[in-house]
Motif scaffolding. Structure first.
Motif, short mmCIF file in Angstrom:
data_model
loop_
_atom_site.label_atom_id
_atom_site.label_comp_id
_atom_site.label_asym_id
_atom_site.label_seq_id
_atom_site.Cartn_x
_atom_site.Cartn_y
_atom_site.Cartn_z
N GLU A 126 18.44 31.75 40.43
CA GLU A 126 18.15 33.18 40.42
C GLU A 126 19.38 33.95 39.94
OE1 GLU A 126 17.07 34.51 44.37
OE2 GLU A 126 17.49 36.61 43.84
N ALA A 127 19.19 34.83 38.97
CA ALA A 127 20.31 35.65 38.49
C ALA A 127 20.52 36.79 39.46
CB ALA A 127 20.00 36.19 37.10
N VAL A 128 21.65 36.78 40.17
CA VAL A 128 21.97 37.88 41.07
C VAL A 128 22.34 39.11 40.25
CG1 VAL A 128 23.50 38.67 42.93
CG2 VAL A 128 22.79 36.27 42.82
N THR A 129 23.14 38.86 39.19
CA THR A 129 23.48 39.94 38.26
C THR A 129 24.00 39.34 36.96
OG1 THR A 129 24.52 42.12 38.11
CG2 THR A 129 25.93 40.32 38.83
N GLN A 130 23.96 40.14 35.90
CA GLN A 130 24.61 39.75 34.65
C GLN A 130 26.07 40.15 34.77
OE1 GLN A 130 22.79 38.14 32.26
NE2 GLN A 130 21.16 38.31 33.78
N LEU A 131 26.98 39.24 34.42
CA LEU A 131 28.39 39.58 34.41
C LEU A 131 28.75 40.02 32.99
CD1 LEU A 131 29.72 36.62 36.60
CD2 LEU A 131 29.39 39.01 37.29
N PRO A 132 29.61 41.04 32.86
CA PRO A 132 29.90 41.59 31.53
C PRO A 132 30.65 40.58 30.66
CG PRO A 132 31.36 42.53 33.19
CD PRO A 132 30.34 41.74 33.93
N ILE A 133 30.23 40.47 29.41
CA ILE A 133 30.83 39.49 28.50
C ILE A 133 30.45 39.88 27.08
CG2 ILE A 133 28.81 37.94 28.62
CD1 ILE A 133 30.79 35.59 28.68
N VAL A 134 31.38 39.69 26.12
CA VAL A 134 30.98 39.84 24.71
C VAL A 134 30.90 38.49 24.02
CG1 VAL A 134 31.98 42.16 24.53
CG2 VAL A 134 33.32 40.19 23.76
N GLY A 135 31.46 37.46 24.67
CA GLY A 135 31.37 36.12 24.09
C GLY A 135 32.71 35.55 23.66
N ASN A 136 33.78 36.29 23.90
CA ASN A 136 35.13 35.78 23.59
C ASN A 136 35.41 34.55 24.47
OD1 ASN A 136 38.23 35.81 24.28
ND2 ASN A 136 38.03 36.90 22.35
N TYR A 137 36.12 33.55 23.89
CA TYR A 137 36.31 32.28 24.59
C TYR A 137 37.08 32.43 25.90
CZ TYR A 137 41.33 31.63 23.81
OH TYR A 137 42.69 31.76 23.88
N HIS A 138 37.85 33.50 26.02
CA HIS A 138 38.77 33.67 27.15
C HIS A 138 38.15 34.51 28.28
CE1 HIS A 138 42.99 34.51 28.67
NE2 HIS A 138 43.14 33.29 28.25
N GLU A 139 36.87 34.83 28.16
CA GLU A 139 36.23 35.69 29.16
C GLU A 139 35.65 34.84 30.31
OE1 GLU A 139 33.62 37.85 26.47
OE2 GLU A 139 34.67 39.70 26.96
N ALA A 165 42.52 41.31 25.94
CA ALA A 165 41.77 42.53 25.65
C ALA A 165 40.57 42.63 26.59
CB ALA A 165 41.30 42.52 24.21
N SER A 166 40.33 43.85 27.05
CA SER A 166 39.14 44.10 27.86
C SER A 166 38.05 44.59 26.91
CB SER A 166 39.45 45.14 28.94
OG SER A 166 38.30 45.34 29.74
N LEU A 167 37.22 43.67 26.45
CA LEU A 167 36.29 43.98 25.36
C LEU A 167 35.00 44.59 25.88
CD1 LEU A 167 36.98 40.68 23.38
CD2 LEU A 167 37.90 42.96 22.89
N THR A 168 34.83 44.55 27.20
CA THR A 168 33.67 45.22 27.79
C THR A 168 34.02 45.57 29.23
OG1 THR A 168 31.29 45.08 28.24
CG2 THR A 168 32.55 43.05 28.49
N LYS A 169 33.32 46.58 29.75
CA LYS A 169 33.54 47.00 31.13
C LYS A 169 33.15 45.87 32.07
CE LYS A 169 31.18 50.79 31.73
NZ LYS A 169 30.66 52.15 31.72
N TRP A 170 33.71 45.48 33.01
CA TRP A 170 34.96 45.64 33.70
C TRP A 170 35.80 44.39 33.60
CZ3 TRP A 170 35.72 50.49 35.50
CH2 TRP A 170 34.59 51.30 35.63
N ARG A 171 36.08 43.98 32.38
CA ARG A 171 36.94 42.80 32.16
C ARG A 171 38.38 43.16 32.56
NH1 ARG A 171 35.39 37.70 32.08
NH2 ARG A 171 33.14 37.90 32.05
N GLY A 172 39.03 42.27 33.31
CA GLY A 172 40.37 42.57 33.82
C GLY A 172 40.33 43.24 35.18
N TRP A 173 39.16 43.14 35.84
CA TRP A 173 38.98 43.78 37.13
C TRP A 173 38.47 42.79 38.18
CZ3 TRP A 173 38.95 49.28 38.31
CH2 TRP A 173 39.36 50.09 37.24
N LEU A 174 38.72 43.16 39.42
CA LEU A 174 37.98 42.59 40.54
C LEU A 174 36.78 43.50 40.76
CD1 LEU A 174 37.70 40.93 43.33
CD2 LEU A 174 38.98 42.84 44.31
#
Ligand code: CU
Length: 670
Positions: A126-139, A165-174
């Protein structure tokens, strides 16, 4: 190789000082590693790991599977039993079990996984939520960790595009994810937050890896609305959901000492404990608290912290001063089989390590492994704790000290240093300075020593504390005679007066000589990393050449690799050698004599605090030519005449932790 070399060094120095008494103790005398046999069809690149209430070990793998391991403790010598529980996940890097379901962070989804029909295999994803990602290998996405309210905490790595780089909200966050999937940003400035945990007081900590904006590995407390240093995440602070309003433009991105830069940044969270790069480890990973004294009662209440690149476990002691955590880290147990990412307590009190090294090279050569660390019941002679005191430090030992050696200031060395704060990758050690010791007061029970320093403290600096000459009452040396204390605030309390110092008789002159030498080295005025050409590093084409005979270009690739494995040159040819560092880490390129690569690599590691100044190139006749240390995306060209003796020479990166893997062959032919 590493261990042999080190014990030889110890043996040699003991023999030289006439103190040869017994074989020096090793980590293995106190803490033993047991390796779990893994079936061949399980590619167990551990991403996350949790111990189930019945004692089974659950592991999610970077290949997207979850395995359940029965009898990981190998009771009565019987083999563990592996069963694949789930598959088809996308590089899950965290695993939690709660109310009968597993939860894991895939790169782009927080997933709840349940075995509804009880056949031992997952059947409901079950998907609890989608986590933000653009597809960069380091995400990468890590977690989750349940908070006391039943929400889930997830940390989100920044991407890498030549910089973090934070390519989408909220990359680099808790972020906090509610059970119905809503995402709320909590804390910013993260880079590669692979590991985070609640301690027994309910405070949240995470470990960070060196990189851009991050001078060195560290462990910091995570608080709502705090900023942890990496500038890119601040891109999203204008969003109404952001708990802080800081912008990247407000950051003093100047290379000034991080000790003072932090004071200028609203909401900046100073690390509770720096893990100095290379001196301690190179990539801090899981943090685990030992509330039960599993690894000995002397370390009860302390933390163990993994290091992926150095395949080791370090130890951390934290105290609260002025309401904030700070403390010291110490080496603890190296020699794990692969890159140590996850730590869990087994039900038998063993420390279980989950490992992987694909793409993230480690000194442990196995591609993946699970091992357990078991305390032998013997107590090592160690610095158990280091406390800040108004006039210095108090070192608590695990066993009573020999009062003679413990009272002698010449048996301690204390230095402090800090790093640069900037958007560049890592930092050299800066402003290193040795402290003068006024005197020592050894406690009546012999279990601690107050080391009183001269001069003012340097706030937010890292203090390197080395009681190298101190012996236990039964003449053992300190097993790991170094700790790094992060001094955010100086504790209040009683002062030691000169009349309270423990008197001591002056000992062999060798100590004083060593002290003087060490001092001369550390008090030299700060040198910058760029040095003029030397005979082994000629950066201009020699005037006597009209042109090089041969041009060689060597680049770097992620995963501690050069982009060529072998180059061939003519003996005696004039070589123009171009070294391009295209990787996201710092590297050099050193050409060494045939068969000398391990020797030179170990010498580079043993440069310690002096290493950065020397570009991690040790003085050795076996070093033939070298470049400087290059930051990511930079290049250097050197000129040399190829050896006249044909043979297989090696080009190697001697940045600590790299030399065993980052090598290529320089074939010299007639
Ligand atoms: Cu390197």
């Amino acid at each position: 190789m590493k261990k042999i070399f080190r014990s030889l060094t110890i043996a040699f120095s003991l023999a030289a000082t006439g103190l040869w008494a017994q074989t020096p103790a090793t980590e293995n005398d106190y803490y033993q590693l047991r390796t779990l046999p893994i079936p061949q069809d399980a590619i167990l690149e551990v991403g996350g790991m949790t111990v189930l209430p019945d004692g089974r070990l659950a592991v999610c793998t970077r290949r997207g599977e979850i395995w359940l391991i029965e009898n990981p403790y190998q009771q009565q010598g019987t083999a563990p039993y592996f069963k694949r529980f789930a598959q088809g996940l996308h590089e899950p890097l965290g695993l939690t079990f709660r109310n009968g379901s597993f939860y894991t962070s895939n790169r782009g989804e927080l997933t709840k996984i349940t075995d509804e029909d009880g056949d031992g295999r997952a059947d409901h994803y079950e998907a609890v939520t989608q986590l933000p990602i653009v597809g960069n290998y380091h995400e990468y996405s890590y977690g989750p960790l349940f908070d006391p309210n039943g929400d889930m905490l997830v940390t989100l790595n920044v991407g890498w595009v030549g910089y973090g780089a934070s390519l989408t909200k909220w990359r680099g966050w808790l972020v906090k994810v509610s059970p119905d999937g809503k995402i709320e940003p909590i804390s910013a400035g993260l880079r590669s937050p692979s590991s985070y945990m609640y301690n027994s007081s309910g405070d949240l900590f995470y470990s960070e890896n060196q990189g851009d904006w991050v001078a060195s590995g560290k462990v910091s407390q995570l608080k709502k609305g705090s900023f942890n240093g990496h500038g890119e995440s601040l891109k999203w602070t204008s969003d109404p959901a952001s708990p802080l309003k800081l912008t990247k433009e407000q950051l003093p991105d100047t290379g000034e000492p991080v000790a003072t830069a932090g004071e200028k940044i609203p909401h900046y969270q100073y690390p509770a404990c720096w893990f100095p790069h290379v001196l301690m480890g190179i990539s801090t990973s899981d943090i685990i608290e030992d509330t039960k004294g599993n690894l000995g009662p002397h370390f009860k209440g302390q933390y163990f912290v993994g290091d992926q690149g150095h395949s080791k476990v370090m130890r951390m002691y934290l105290e609260k001063v002025d309401g904030e955590y700070q403390g010291a880290c110490f080496p603890f147990r190296e020699g794990w089989a692969s890159g140590l990412l996850r730590l869990q307590w087994g039900l038998d009190g063993s420390l279980i390590g989950g490992m992987t090294s694909r793409g993230w090279s480690s000194t442990g050569k196995a591609p993946y492994a699970i091992q357990r660390l078991i305390w032998s019941g013997k107590t090592p002679f160690e610095m158990q704790e280091i406390h800040s005191k108004p006039d210095g430090f108090e070192i608590v030992f695990t066993k009573p000290v020999d009062p003679e050696t413990a009272a002698n200031p010449a048996n301690y060395k204390i230095s402090s240093f800090t790093y640069k704060y900037h958007h560049l990758y890592g930092s050299p050690i800066i402003n290193a300075e040795e402290s003068k010791i006024k005197g020592i007061k050894v406690a009546a029970d012999g279990l601690s020593a107050r080391v009183v320093l001269e001069g003012a403290f340097r706030k937010h600096y890292i203090y390197e504390i080395k009681p190298e000459g101190v012996k236990s009452a039964d003449q053992e040396s300190v097993l790991h005679p170094v700790g790094y204390y992060t001094l955010n605030a100086v504790a209040k309390g009683d002062l030691v007066t000169a009349s309270q110092f423990t008197p001591f008789k002056a000992t062999a002159a060798v100590h004083h000589h060593e002290m003087a030498e060490a001092k001369a080295e550390t008090t030299k005025p700060g040198k910058t990393a760029t040095k003029a050409s030397s005979a082994k590093r000629v950066t201009e084409m020699p005037a006597s050449w009209s042109a090089p005979d041969q041009v060689i270009t060597v680049g770097t690739k992620p995963g501690l690799k050069f982009d060529v494995s072998e180059v061939q040159v003519q003996a005696g040819a004039k070589i123009k050698f171009i070294f391009n560092n295209n990787d996201d880490m710092t590297h050099n390129c050193v050409i060494v004599a045939p068969g000398a690569v391990d020797e030179v690599g170990m010498k580079a590691i043993n440069l310690g605090l002096k290493g950065p100044d020397l570009q991690y190139v040790p003085a050795s006749p076996k070093v033939l030519f070298h470049t400087n240390l290059l930051q990511p995306e930079s290049t250097e060209t050197i000129y040399f005449t190829a050896p006249s003796q044909p043979g297989d020479y090696t080009f190697v990166c001697t940045y600590p932790g790299h030399h065993t893997v980052m090598q290529g062959k320089l074939k010299v032919v007639k």
